[in-house]
Design a protein around this motif. Structure first.
Motif, PDB file in Angstrom:
ATOM      1  N   ASP A 162       0.842  -1.210   0.000  1.00 51.14           N
ATOM      2  CA  ASP A 162       0.000   0.000   0.000  1.00 51.14           C
ATOM      3  C   ASP A 162       0.877   1.259   0.000  1.00 51.14           C
ATOM      4  OD1 ASP A 162      -2.318  -1.573   0.152  1.00 51.14           O
ATOM      5  OD2 ASP A 162      -2.166  -1.689   2.346  1.00 51.14           O
TER       6      ASP A 162
ATOM      7  N   ALA B  40      -9.666  -5.124  -2.381  1.00 46.51           N
ATOM      8  CA  ALA B  40      -8.931  -4.860  -1.147  1.00 46.51           C
ATOM      9  C   ALA B  40      -8.297  -3.482  -1.176  1.00 46.51           C
ATOM     10  CB  ALA B  40      -7.863  -5.938  -0.943  1.00 46.51           C
ATOM     11  N   LYS B  41      -7.760  -3.078  -2.335  1.00 47.27           N
ATOM     12  CA  LYS B  41      -7.111  -1.769  -2.435  1.00 47.27           C
ATOM     13  C   LYS B  41      -8.130  -0.638  -2.270  1.00 47.27           C
ATOM     14  CE  LYS B  41      -3.312  -1.088  -3.654  1.00 47.27           C
ATOM     15  NZ  LYS B  41      -2.045  -0.892  -2.882  1.00 47.27           N
TER      16      LYS B  41
ATOM     17  N   SER C 164      -2.227  -5.073   0.690  1.00 52.43           N
ATOM     18  CA  SER C 164      -3.581  -5.512   0.360  1.00 52.43           C
ATOM     19  C   SER C 164      -3.467  -6.813  -0.415  1.00 52.43           C
ATOM     20  CB  SER C 164      -4.304  -4.451  -0.476  1.00 52.43           C
ATOM     21  OG  SER C 164      -4.412  -3.242   0.250  1.00 52.43           O
TER      22      SER C 164
ATOM     23  N   LYS D 186      -7.627  -0.844   2.095  1.00 51.28           N
ATOM     24  CA  LYS D 186      -6.241  -1.313   2.134  1.00 51.28           C
ATOM     25  C   LYS D 186      -5.951  -2.076   3.427  1.00 51.28           C
ATOM     26  CE  LYS D 186      -4.715   2.459  -0.862  1.00 51.28           C
ATOM     27  NZ  LYS D 186      -3.802   3.616  -1.054  1.00 51.28           N
TER      28      LYS D 186
END
Length: 349
Positions: A219, A327-328, A301, A332
């Motif tokens: 991230d 997820a991002k 992530s 994150k």
């Protein structure tokens, strides 16, 4: 040798030879042959039953047999002294120079004792014959010495060739490893990852192998590079890769998939176990300390997907990448798993 003697005695018309089998006649013909057989049998028994001194048993037997053969053949065969070279030739079996020198010196001295104590007195053999036999002893020793030296040279040459071949194999293995390993992180590179995945997917289709693919991305990695410099970014990549390498199983496969993106293939876990493993990995990475990066935590992530039979490589990547994308964009520092349903784009956290 016994067969040849029997044929010779039976086929000749010489009275002194015909009398060789009679007690008290000939040159102790029968007694010498019996002693030869006994010596051979004893040596064979020693070699088969004893664990030590095999070389000494062969040498002693060869020495005894050679002189007994000499006493058997000497009255009837010209050049019977050649049998006395047998102990010297035994050293060639072992390629032992020290043994050769001992046997050669002892044979020269022993024959001198036999000649002056027996042959010169009883058989009245000329001194010139003694010198000729001793010269033959010396020639045999020198020739055997050259053979042993040559054998050692050949052995050394073969050892050098073997060593060179081993060095080439090591260099080839290192080169092969360098072609497969990412230089910065020590993980497998992008090309090797796809080769390995292709092979595993074939196993999935043919043998029902379980497989889960995890893609994870560091991230805000661009912010780390821009703020602290690329050398700090490289340190972060190395430390994250080291943590990944240390936490995956022996049957799992980790690779650097892109700049700050990594991939892990799980082959010996259920989907639940793989999910627990990547969650543990995410947590461990978030707890790492990076004092050179302002002491701020580095997080990842992760998208995870289990391979379904018949999906193929492209669909597996699409579903895993969708999970990583979720997820991002979902906050994150989290793990999102792809839905096991056949709907390609459906994911859940």
């Amino acid at each position: 040798m016994l067969t040849a003697q029997f044929i010779f005695v039976m086929s000749t018309h010489m009275p002194e030879v015909k009398s060789a089998f009679l007690p008290g006649k000939g040159h102790l013909f029968v007694a010498c042959n019996i002693m030869i057989v006994i010596a051979m049998v004893l040596a064979e028994m020693w070699l088969r039953t004893a664990a030590q001194y095999h070389k000494q048993a062969v040498v002693c037997c060869g020495f005894i047999v050679s002189y007994l053969m000499y006493f058997v053949l000497e009255p009837f065969v010209d050049g019977a002294q050649m049998t006395l070279m047998m102990p010297i030739m035994i050293s060639l079996i072992y390629f032992d120079r020290k043994l050769l020198h001992y046997l050669g010196g002892f044979s020269i001295l022993f024959y001198a004792a036999v000649y002056f104590g027996l042959e010169r007195i009883v058989l009245e053999k000329p001194l010139l014959e003694f010198f000729l036999v001793e010269c033959v002893f010396i020639v045999f020793v020198v020739m055997s010495h050259m053979v042993i030296i040559r054998a050692h040279e050949v052995r050394d040459h073969l050892e050098q060739l073997t060593k060179s071949e081993q060095e080439l194999m090591v260099e080839r293995a290192i080169s092969d490893k360098l072609l497969k390993i990412d230089a910065l992180t020590g993980l497998y590179n992008h090309k090797t990852f796809h080769e390995y995945l292709d092979s595993l997917l074939e196993q999935c289709e043919s043998n029902g192998l379980r497989l889960q693919l995890a893609l994870f991305d560091i991230d805000n990695f661009k912010r780390v590079n821009d703020t602290y410099g690329h050398w700090v970014g490289d340190l972060v990549l190395k430390e994250v890769a080291a943590r990944v390498r240390g936490m995956i199983g022996l049957n799992d496969f980790a690779a650097r998939y892109g700049g700050e993106e990594f991939a892990v293939i799980f082959t010996d876990k259920s989907f639940q176990e793989a999910n627990a493993a990547v969650e543990e990995l995410r947590s461990a990475i978030s707890l790492m300390e990076h004092p050179y990066a302002g002491g701020k935590p580095i997080t990842v992530s992760i998208g995870l997907c289990a391979y379904q039979l018949g999906n193929g490589k492209e669909l597996l990547f699409r579903k895993t990448d969708n999970a990583l994308y979720a997820a991002k964009h979902g906050g994150k520092n989290m793990v999102v798993t792809a839905s096991p349903s056949p709907e390609e784009g459906t994911v859940y956290a």
